[in-house]
Design a protein around this motif. Structure first.
Motif, PDB file in Angstrom:
ATOM      1  N   ILE A   1      49.351   8.631  13.454  1.00 51.05           N
ATOM      2  CA  ILE A   1      48.983   8.064  12.161  1.00 51.05           C
ATOM      3  C   ILE A   1      48.454   6.655  12.377  1.00 51.05           C
ATOM      4  O   ILE A   1      48.998   5.895  13.180  1.00 51.05           O
ATOM      5  N   LYS A   2      47.376   6.345  11.688  1.00 51.22           N
ATOM      6  CA  LYS A   2      46.845   4.988  11.780  1.00 51.22           C
ATOM      7  C   LYS A   2      47.165   4.237  10.495  1.00 51.22           C
ATOM      8  O   LYS A   2      47.023   4.785   9.405  1.00 51.22           O
ATOM      9  N   LEU A   3      47.572   2.992  10.658  1.00 55.47           N
ATOM     10  CA  LEU A   3      47.873   2.153   9.501  1.00 55.47           C
ATOM     11  C   LEU A   3      46.990   0.919   9.546  1.00 55.47           C
ATOM     12  O   LEU A   3      46.779   0.323  10.597  1.00 55.47           O
ATOM     13  N   TYR A   4      46.488   0.563   8.380  1.00 57.89           N
ATOM     14  CA  TYR A   4      45.556  -0.542   8.326  1.00 57.89           C
ATOM     15  C   TYR A   4      46.133  -1.681   7.482  1.00 57.89           C
ATOM     16  O   TYR A   4      46.623  -1.456   6.374  1.00 57.89           O
ATOM     17  N   PHE A   5      46.096  -2.887   8.029  1.00 61.65           N
ATOM     18  CA  PHE A   5      46.635  -4.069   7.329  1.00 61.65           C
ATOM     19  C   PHE A   5      45.656  -5.245   7.406  1.00 61.65           C
ATOM     20  O   PHE A   5      44.788  -5.274   8.264  1.00 61.65           O
TER      21      PHE A   5
ATOM     22  N   LYS B   1      40.501  19.568  12.983  1.00 58.98           N
ATOM     23  CA  LYS B   1      41.656  18.676  12.928  1.00 58.98           C
ATOM     24  C   LYS B   1      41.158  17.230  12.872  1.00 58.98           C
ATOM     25  O   LYS B   1      40.334  16.821  13.665  1.00 58.98           O
ATOM     26  N   THR B   2      41.637  16.483  11.908  1.00 61.95           N
ATOM     27  CA  THR B   2      41.205  15.090  11.820  1.00 61.95           C
ATOM     28  C   THR B   2      42.395  14.155  11.878  1.00 61.95           C
ATOM     29  O   THR B   2      43.541  14.579  11.708  1.00 61.95           O
ATOM     30  N   GLY B   3      42.126  12.900  12.098  1.00 59.64           N
ATOM     31  CA  GLY B   3      43.190  11.904  12.124  1.00 59.64           C
ATOM     32  C   GLY B   3      43.577  11.512  10.707  1.00 59.64           C
ATOM     33  O   GLY B   3      42.900  11.846   9.753  1.00 59.64           O
ATOM     34  N   LEU B   4      44.697  10.842  10.583  1.00 57.44           N
ATOM     35  CA  LEU B   4      45.132  10.360   9.268  1.00 57.44           C
ATOM     36  C   LEU B   4      45.234   8.847   9.301  1.00 57.44           C
ATOM     37  O   LEU B   4      45.896   8.284  10.172  1.00 57.44           O
ATOM     38  N   THR B   5      44.567   8.208   8.366  1.00 56.68           N
ATOM     39  CA  THR B   5      44.648   6.757   8.278  1.00 56.68           C
ATOM     40  C   THR B   5      45.112   6.376   6.882  1.00 56.68           C
ATOM     41  O   THR B   5      44.598   6.901   5.896  1.00 56.68           O
ATOM     42  N   PHE B   6      46.097   5.502   6.831  1.00 54.99           N
ATOM     43  CA  PHE B   6      46.551   4.986   5.537  1.00 54.99           C
ATOM     44  C   PHE B   6      46.452   3.476   5.546  1.00 54.99           C
ATOM     45  O   PHE B   6      46.611   2.833   6.578  1.00 54.99           O
ATOM     46  N   ALA B   7      46.204   2.914   4.364  1.00 52.67           N
ATOM     47  CA  ALA B   7      46.009   1.469   4.289  1.00 52.67           C
ATOM     48  C   ALA B   7      47.013   0.812   3.339  1.00 52.67           C
ATOM     49  O   ALA B   7      46.724   0.627   2.169  1.00 52.67           O
ATOM     50  N   PRO B   8      48.208   0.472   3.845  1.00 49.32           N
ATOM     51  CA  PRO B   8      49.135  -0.272   2.993  1.00 49.32           C
ATOM     52  C   PRO B   8      48.656  -1.712   2.768  1.00 49.32           C
ATOM     53  O   PRO B   8      49.123  -2.385   1.861  1.00 49.32           O
ATOM     54  N   GLU B   9      47.735  -2.179   3.607  1.00 52.94           N
ATOM     55  CA  GLU B   9      47.092  -3.502   3.525  1.00 52.94           C
ATOM     56  C   GLU B   9      48.033  -4.675   3.819  1.00 52.94           C
ATOM     57  O   GLU B   9      47.607  -5.666   4.398  1.00 52.94           O
ATOM     58  N   ALA B  10      49.296  -4.599   3.358  1.00 49.93           N
ATOM     59  CA  ALA B  10      50.235  -5.696   3.623  1.00 49.93           C
ATOM     60  C   ALA B  10      51.587  -5.097   4.007  1.00 49.93           C
ATOM     61  O   ALA B  10      51.914  -3.988   3.594  1.00 49.93           O
TER      62      ALA B  10
ATOM     63  N   SER C   1      54.822  -6.446   3.512  1.00 48.83           N
ATOM     64  CA  SER C   1      55.992  -6.609   2.636  1.00 48.83           C
ATOM     65  C   SER C   1      55.655  -6.202   1.210  1.00 48.83           C
ATOM     66  O   SER C   1      54.504  -6.259   0.793  1.00 48.83           O
ATOM     67  N   GLN C   2      56.686  -5.825   0.467  1.00 44.85           N
ATOM     68  CA  GLN C   2      56.479  -5.435  -0.931  1.00 44.85           C
ATOM     69  C   GLN C   2      55.945  -6.621  -1.726  1.00 44.85           C
ATOM     70  O   GLN C   2      55.076  -6.470  -2.581  1.00 44.85           O
ATOM     71  N   ARG C   3      56.462  -7.803  -1.406  1.00 44.10           N
ATOM     72  CA  ARG C   3      56.024  -9.005  -2.126  1.00 44.10           C
ATOM     73  C   ARG C   3      54.501  -9.162  -2.017  1.00 44.10           C
ATOM     74  O   ARG C   3      53.802  -9.343  -3.017  1.00 44.10           O
ATOM     75  N   LEU C   4      54.012  -9.029  -0.801  1.00 42.45           N
ATOM     76  CA  LEU C   4      52.560  -9.210  -0.622  1.00 42.45           C
ATOM     77  C   LEU C   4      51.758  -8.051  -1.200  1.00 42.45           C
ATOM     78  O   LEU C   4      50.658  -8.244  -1.705  1.00 42.45           O
ATOM     79  N   ARG C   5      52.319  -6.841  -1.107  1.00 41.04           N
ATOM     80  CA  ARG C   5      51.587  -5.700  -1.689  1.00 41.04           C
ATOM     81  C   ARG C   5      51.469  -5.854  -3.195  1.00 41.04           C
ATOM     82  O   ARG C   5      50.461  -5.518  -3.793  1.00 41.04           O
ATOM     83  N   ASP C   6      52.517  -6.422  -3.807  1.00 38.90           N
ATOM     84  CA  ASP C   6      52.443  -6.689  -5.245  1.00 38.90           C
ATOM     85  C   ASP C   6      51.400  -7.776  -5.526  1.00 38.90           C
ATOM     86  O   ASP C   6      50.644  -7.700  -6.487  1.00 38.90           O
ATOM     87  N   LEU C   7      51.387  -8.769  -4.641  1.00 36.04           N
ATOM     88  CA  LEU C   7      50.467  -9.883  -4.843  1.00 36.04           C
ATOM     89  C   LEU C   7      49.004  -9.414  -4.808  1.00 36.04           C
ATOM     90  O   LEU C   7      48.176  -9.866  -5.587  1.00 36.04           O
ATOM     91  N   ILE C   8      48.704  -8.501  -3.901  1.00 34.44           N
ATOM     92  CA  ILE C   8      47.313  -8.023  -3.823  1.00 34.44           C
ATOM     93  C   ILE C   8      47.057  -6.860  -4.782  1.00 34.44           C
ATOM     94  O   ILE C   8      45.967  -6.338  -4.856  1.00 34.44           O
ATOM     95  N   ASN C   9      48.096  -6.477  -5.507  1.00 32.43           N
ATOM     96  CA  ASN C   9      48.017  -5.386  -6.472  1.00 32.43           C
ATOM     97  C   ASN C   9      47.772  -4.027  -5.823  1.00 32.43           C
ATOM     98  O   ASN C   9      47.063  -3.187  -6.366  1.00 32.43           O
ATOM     99  N   LYS C  10      48.313  -3.859  -4.638  1.00 31.41           N
ATOM    100  CA  LYS C  10      48.233  -2.554  -3.991  1.00 31.41           C
ATOM    101  C   LYS C  10      49.491  -1.825  -4.434  1.00 31.41           C
ATOM    102  O   LYS C  10      50.583  -2.106  -3.970  1.00 31.41           O
ATOM    103  N   ASN C  11      49.314  -0.917  -5.350  1.00 31.02           N
ATOM    104  CA  ASN C  11      50.474  -0.289  -5.978  1.00 31.02           C
ATOM    105  C   ASN C  11      51.139   0.768  -5.112  1.00 31.02           C
ATOM    106  O   ASN C  11      51.156   1.940  -5.450  1.00 31.02           O
TER     107      ASN C  11
END
Lengths: 610, 211
Positions: free
Chosen positions: A399-403, A357-366, A368-378
C-alpha cells in the motif's frame, strides 16, 4: 526546410527517441493538402517532452474542437528533448509543428498550457527556438498571438509580460470562439480586442500594477476582474472520441473519460478543488458512449475514469460493474485514479483488478488528526486503518500512502504521526502476509493562489529538510519505504505560484542562462535562479515564505475564480481553529459563492456514494 | 491455429521501435475486433510474436508476426479487417492461417535481405572480393572481432541500391549496421529490409510458406 523526419533520418544515432517526433500517429489530423481551405492555423503547445504532454487530456480536447471544423487546423508541439534541440540548432531549423513540420512563426496563434510552475522556462525556450521574441512588446504584428490557459493561468502574473492573452477556466467554449475570431479578423490588435470580450479572457497589458514601498501591491488597475469561463453542462461539451494514439509509451496512454469536473470536498490546500468548482458530472449514458466510441477508434487496452475524486462520482457504484462485465472478457483494464480512504474504494479496487492487478495508493495528506482537520481532509485514523485492513485482507501486499510536509502549524509531533501511521498500516499488512509493504511518499507543501492557504508562509527549505530527515529516521525497518521530493524545487514552485509581474524578468534571465526542464531533477539548476533573483534585486522569500496580511492586495486578485476571498479567508481562520467545513452536497451551501457568481449549478446524476 | 501476418514499415513508421510495434498491432487488432488470446498471469499479454526485430530507422517490406486468435477466422476476413485498422505507413501484404505445429517464425528464420542506399555503394559491392569482413565491437569491456563474410550469402547491385542477404535470427544474426561499421562507412545510409527467409533444403521460403 528540413522536416522532423529528415532530422531523424540524418541524425538517427544522435536522437534517442525519434518516435517523439513522428507526428503521423493514429488519429492525428493532417490538412496539408487543404491549406487553401484553412482560415486559421494554430499550434497547441505543451511545454514539456512528448511523453508528458501527450498524457494531458486538455490538449486533446482543444485539438478536437479546432480540427473538427474544416477551416481550422490545430497542430501540436512539445519541448524537444536536448538531443533533438542540438541537431535542430546545428541545421538552423526553428521549432516546428509535429504534424506538418511547419515553423511556429507561420501560425495565427500558439496556445500553451500551464500545468505546473516549473515548466515556465520551457515556454520561453520554445518561443526562442521558434525564433519568436519572448517579450510580448517586442513581437511584431505579423508574429503569431501567444496565449495560455490551464490551472497556472489562475495566477498568470509571473508570465504577464510574455503572453498576449490568458484564458482562465474551462477552455472548451472559449477556444471555439477564439478560432472564429481568428477567422473573422486578421489584425492582431482587432483580434485581441475581440478576445477581451470573451468570458475568461485576460489581456495582461490592459492592466497596471502599482506597488507599495514594502513591495506589496498597492493597486491593480483597472479594478475590473476577469471571471473564469465555465462549462455548465459537461454532457453538452465537446469531447474527442478519436484522440491521437501515440506510438511511444507515454505517461498515461489510455482512454480517458472525465466523469466530472470540480470537487466540493473543500481540502484547503488544494487549488484544483477551489478553481474548478462546482462539481459538474457527466451522465453515465454519456460516459459509456464516450468510452465505447473511443475504444473503437483507438484500440486501447485501458480505460481511466478521471476527475479530482473519482470515487465521488454519484453513479460509480453502477457504472463500474457495468463496464467490467464488458471489459473482463475483452481484457480491457479499468483504472480509477484518486481513490478515497474507505471500504467502498477497496470494493471498487477489487472489482477492477479482475483484469489487471494494480497498486493501491491512499492520500491521508497529514499524519495527525489535528492537521487533517486543519486541511479539511475529512478522514480519520480509523478510516485509514479499516481501509488498509480491507485491502490486505483482499490480497494486496503493498500500500502506498501519500503525505505533505510543511503544512500550516505543523510540529514535529505531526511528522512523527506520519511515521506512526505508516508503521500501523505495515503491522496490519504483516498480519496477512510476510511481504506486507508500505511506501510513504511525501512532498513539500506549496501554498497556491485561490486557496485558503494563499496567505500562508511556506516553511523554509532548511526546516523542510530537517522534517524529512526526522521522518526518515523514524520510518526505518522492514516493509517500510520512504520517498520525498526536493524542497529546492518546491520553493521555486512556491515563488511562482504566488508571484507577481516583476518575476517575468527573472524567468527570462534564468532561461537565457540555461534553465529549462526545471521539473526534471537532472536538469534543475537552482544556482541559476539564485543568481537571477540577485541580479534583479528580488527576494524570493517575499513570495514564498512570507505570510500575507488579510488586507494585502494579492497579484491574482484580478482573477475571479468564482470562489470569493471572504470565503477563503474564513476557511483559513477555521483551519487555524481546527474547524472543518463539510461538503456542500451533504450539508447544503457553505457560501463559497461560485454558483451565484458564475450562474452555474452543481450537477449530480445519482445518489452520493457512502 | 497460428495466423501469420506479413506487413511493412515505410516512411516515418521506421521510427517506431520494436517494443512500440507490439502495441501498434495489439491496438490495431482490437480496432479490427479480432479475438486475441492472452497469456495467463497478473498482467496478461496478447499471444503475438514478431519474427525478427527491426532496428529503428530501417524501413521494411517484409515483416512477419505470428498471432494466436481465440477463434478461427478465414484469412481473407482477417486481412480485410486488419488492413482497415492499421495506421498509415504500415502496409499489410498477406495473412495466412497455419497449423499449430509450425515452428514459430522467430525460431525458424535464418536470413534477411537488406537494400543499402548511400554514396558508397562501390565499397559495399567490394565485399564480394574480400576474403574477410572484420567487425569489431566492445562487449562487456572486451574488444571482440568477428568475420561477417561467411555469414553473407549475396551482395548485388539493384536498381534501388545494394542488396545484401545475410544470416538473421537466433542462431546467427548480422545486423546491417555491423556491415557498415565493418566497412567504416559513416555516410548517411538508407536501409530497407526487403524480406526475411527460412532456408529449407537449399531454398529460401518466407515464414508464410511454413508447413
Amino acid at each position: 526546410m528540413l522536416t522532423y523526419q529528415d532530422l531523424c533520418e540524418r541524425y538517427l544515432d544522435k536522437i534517442e527517441k525519434p518516435g517523439r517526433y513522428i507526428g503521423a500517429e493514429l488519429n492525428s489530423v493532417h490538412k496539408e493538402n487543404d491549406l487553401e481551405k484553412l482560415s486559421a492555423r494554430v499550434c497547441l503547445a505543451f511545454p514539456d517532452v512528448y511523453e508528458v504532454g501527450m498524457s494531458h487530456f486538455g490538449l486533446k480536447i482543444l485539438y478536437h474542437i479546432a480540427n473538427k471544423k474544416p477551416e481550422y487546423w490545430a497542430e501540436r508541439v512539445f519541448a524537444p528533448w536536448p538531443d533533438m534541440e542540438k541537431v535542430m540548432k546545428e541545421e538552423q531549423v526553428p521549432l516546428l509543428t509535429l504534424e506538418s513540420s511547419t515553423p511556429l512563426k507561420a501560425m495565427d496563434l500558439i496556445g500553451f498550457t500551464l500545468q505546473y510552475e516549473l515548466s515556465y522556462t520551457n515556454i520561453l525556450h520554445m518561443l526562442r527556438l521558434a525564433d519568436l521574441d519572448v517579450w510580448r512588446k517586442n513581437r511584431k504584428d505579423s508574429d503569431p498571438l501567444v496565449i495560455a490557459g490551464g490551472p497556472c493561468a489562475f495566477n498568470p502574473e509571473p508570465l504577464a509580460d510574455f503572453f498576449d492573452a490568458f484564458v482562465i477556466g474551462d477552455g472548451e467554449e472559449v477556444f471555439a470562439e477564439i478560432l472564429d475570431i481568428l477567422k473573422k479578423e486578421k489584425s492582431k490588435a482587432k483580434r485581441l480586442e475581440l478576445f477581451s470580450k470573451l468570458p475568461g479572457v485576460y489581456l495582461p497589458d490592459q492592466y497596471t500594477v502599482l506597488y507599495n514601498e514594502d513591495d506589496t501591491i498597492k493597486a491593480i488597475s483597472p479594478q475590473k476582474r476577469v471571471k473564469k469561463a465555465v462549462v455548465k453542462d459537461l454532457d453538452l461539451a465537446d469531447y474527442p472520441t478519436d484522440p491521437v494514439v501515440p506510438y511511444i509509451q507515454t505517461v498515461h496512454d489510455r482512454v480517458n473519460v472525465e466523469v466530472f469536473r470540480g470537487c466540493l470536498r473543500g481540502c484547503r490546500f488544494c487549488q484544483a478543488g477551489m478553481i474548478y468548482r462546482p462539481t459538474r458530472e457527466r451522465s453515465t449514458e454519456k460516459v459509456k458512449k464516450l468510452i465505447f466510441s473511443t475504444l473503437a477508434t483507438t484500440g486501447y487496452e485501458e480505460v481511466s475514469l478521471t476527475s479530482l475524486s473519482t470515487a465521488d462520482y454519484s453513479e460509480l457504484k453502477c457504472l463500474v460493474p457495468d463496464l467490467m462485465d464488458i471489459f473482463e472478457p475483452e481484457r480491457i483494464s479499468l483504472s480509477l485514479p484518486s481513490l478515497r480512504i474507505d471500504s467502498f474504494s477497496v470494493d471498487l479496487a477489487k472489482e477492477i483488478e479482475k483484469v489487471k492487478k494494480t497498486g493501491l495508493t491512499f492520500a491521508p495528506e497529514a499524519g495527525s488528526q489535528r492537521l487533517r482537520d486543519l486541511i479539511n481532509k475529512n478522514v480519520t485514523e480509523k478510516d485509514l486503518l479499516d481501509t488498509a485492513e480491507a485491502a490486505f485482507a483482499n490480497g494486496w501486499t503493498h500500500i502506498k500512502l501519500y503525505f505533505m510536509i510543511g503544512l500550516p502549524t505543523e510540529t514535529d509531533e505531526d511528522i512523527l504521526a506520519i511515521a506512526a501511521l505508516g508503521k500501523k498500516v505495515r503491522e496490519i499488512g504483516r498480519r496477512y502476509t510476510k511481504k506486507g509493504m508500505v511506501t510513504v511518499s511525501t512532498s513539500s507543501f506549496v501554498p497556491k493562489s485561490h486557496t485558503p492557504f494563499q496567505w500562508f508562509d511556506q516553511e523554509t527549505r532548511d526546516e523542510l529538510r530537517r522534517k524529512q530527515f526526522l521522518l526518515k529516521d523514524n520510518l526505518r525497518g522492514p516493509g517500510l519505504q520512504f520517498n520525498w521530493s526536493d524542497p529546492e524545487a518546491s520553493y521555486l514552485e512556491a515563488v511562482f505560484a504566488r508571484g507577481d509581474r516583476r518575476l517575468s524578468a527573472v524567468i527570462a534571465y534564468a532561461e537565457e542562462r540555461g534553465a529549462f526542464f526545471d521539473s526534471w531533477h537532472e536538469f534543475f539548476k537552482p544556482e541559476i535562479w539564485e543568481e537571477g533573483f540577485k541580479v534583479f534585486d528580488i527576494d524570493p522569500d517575499f513570495y514564498a515564505t512570507r505570510a500575507k496580511a488579510k488586507e494585502e492586495v494579492l497579484p491574482w486578485d484580478l482573477i475571479d475564480s468564482g470562489v470569493n476571498k471572504h470565503f477563503l479567508w474564513s476557511e483559513w481562520q477555521k483551519a487555524l481553529q481546527g474547524e472543518i467545513t463539510q461538503d456542500c452536497r451533504d450539508v447544503g451551501c457553505t457560501g463559497c459563492g461560485v454558483c451565484r457568481d458564475l450562474d452555474v449549478d452543481i450537477v449530480l446524476r445519482g445518489e452520493i456514494n457512502k | 491455429m497460428i495466423t501469420c501476418v506479413k506487413f511493412g514499415k515505410d516512411s516515418s513508421a521506421a521510427f517506431v521501435s520494436h517494443l512500440d510495434l507490439i502495441r501498434v498491432f495489439e491496438r490495431a487488432m482490437r480496432r479490427a475486433s479480432l479475438p486475441l488470446s492472452f497469456t495467463q498471469g497478473f498482467s496478461p499479454r496478447p499471444k503475438m510474436v514478431f519474427a525478427h526485430a527491426l532496428g529503428v530507422g530501417i524501413t521494411s517490406s517484409g515483416e512477419y508476426l505470428d498471432v494466436t486468435l481465440e477463434k478461427e477466422l478465414p484469412s481473407e476476413v482477417i486481412f480485410q479487417r486488419l488492413k482497415e485498422a492499421l495506421p498509415e505507413h504500415f502496409p499489410l501484404y498477406d495473412v495466412v492461417n497455419l497449423p499449430d505445429s509450425v515452428t514459430p517464425a522467430m525460431a525458424a528464420i535464418t536470413h534477411a535481405s537488406y537494400v543499402f542506399q548511400n554514396q558508397e555503394e562501390e565499397r559495399l559491392l567490394e565485399i564480394n572480393f574480400l576474403d574477410s569482413l572484420i567487425y569489431t565491437r566492445t562487449k562487456k569491456g572486451k574488444v571482440v572481432a568477428e568475420d561477417l563474410k561467411p555469414h553473407i550469402s549475396l551482395i548485388e547491385k539493384t536498381a534501388s541500391g545494394v542488396r545484401i542477404i545475410a544470416r538473421a535470427g537466433s542462431q546467427k544474426n548480422v545486423r546491417p549496421s555491423a556491415i557498415l561499421s565493418a566497412l567504416e562507412i559513416s555516410a548517411q545510409t538508407r536501409i530497407h529490409r526487403e524480406d526475411i527467409y527460412i532456408e529449407k533444403e537449399g531454398c529460401f521460403i518466407t515464414p508464410l510458406m511454413r508447413s
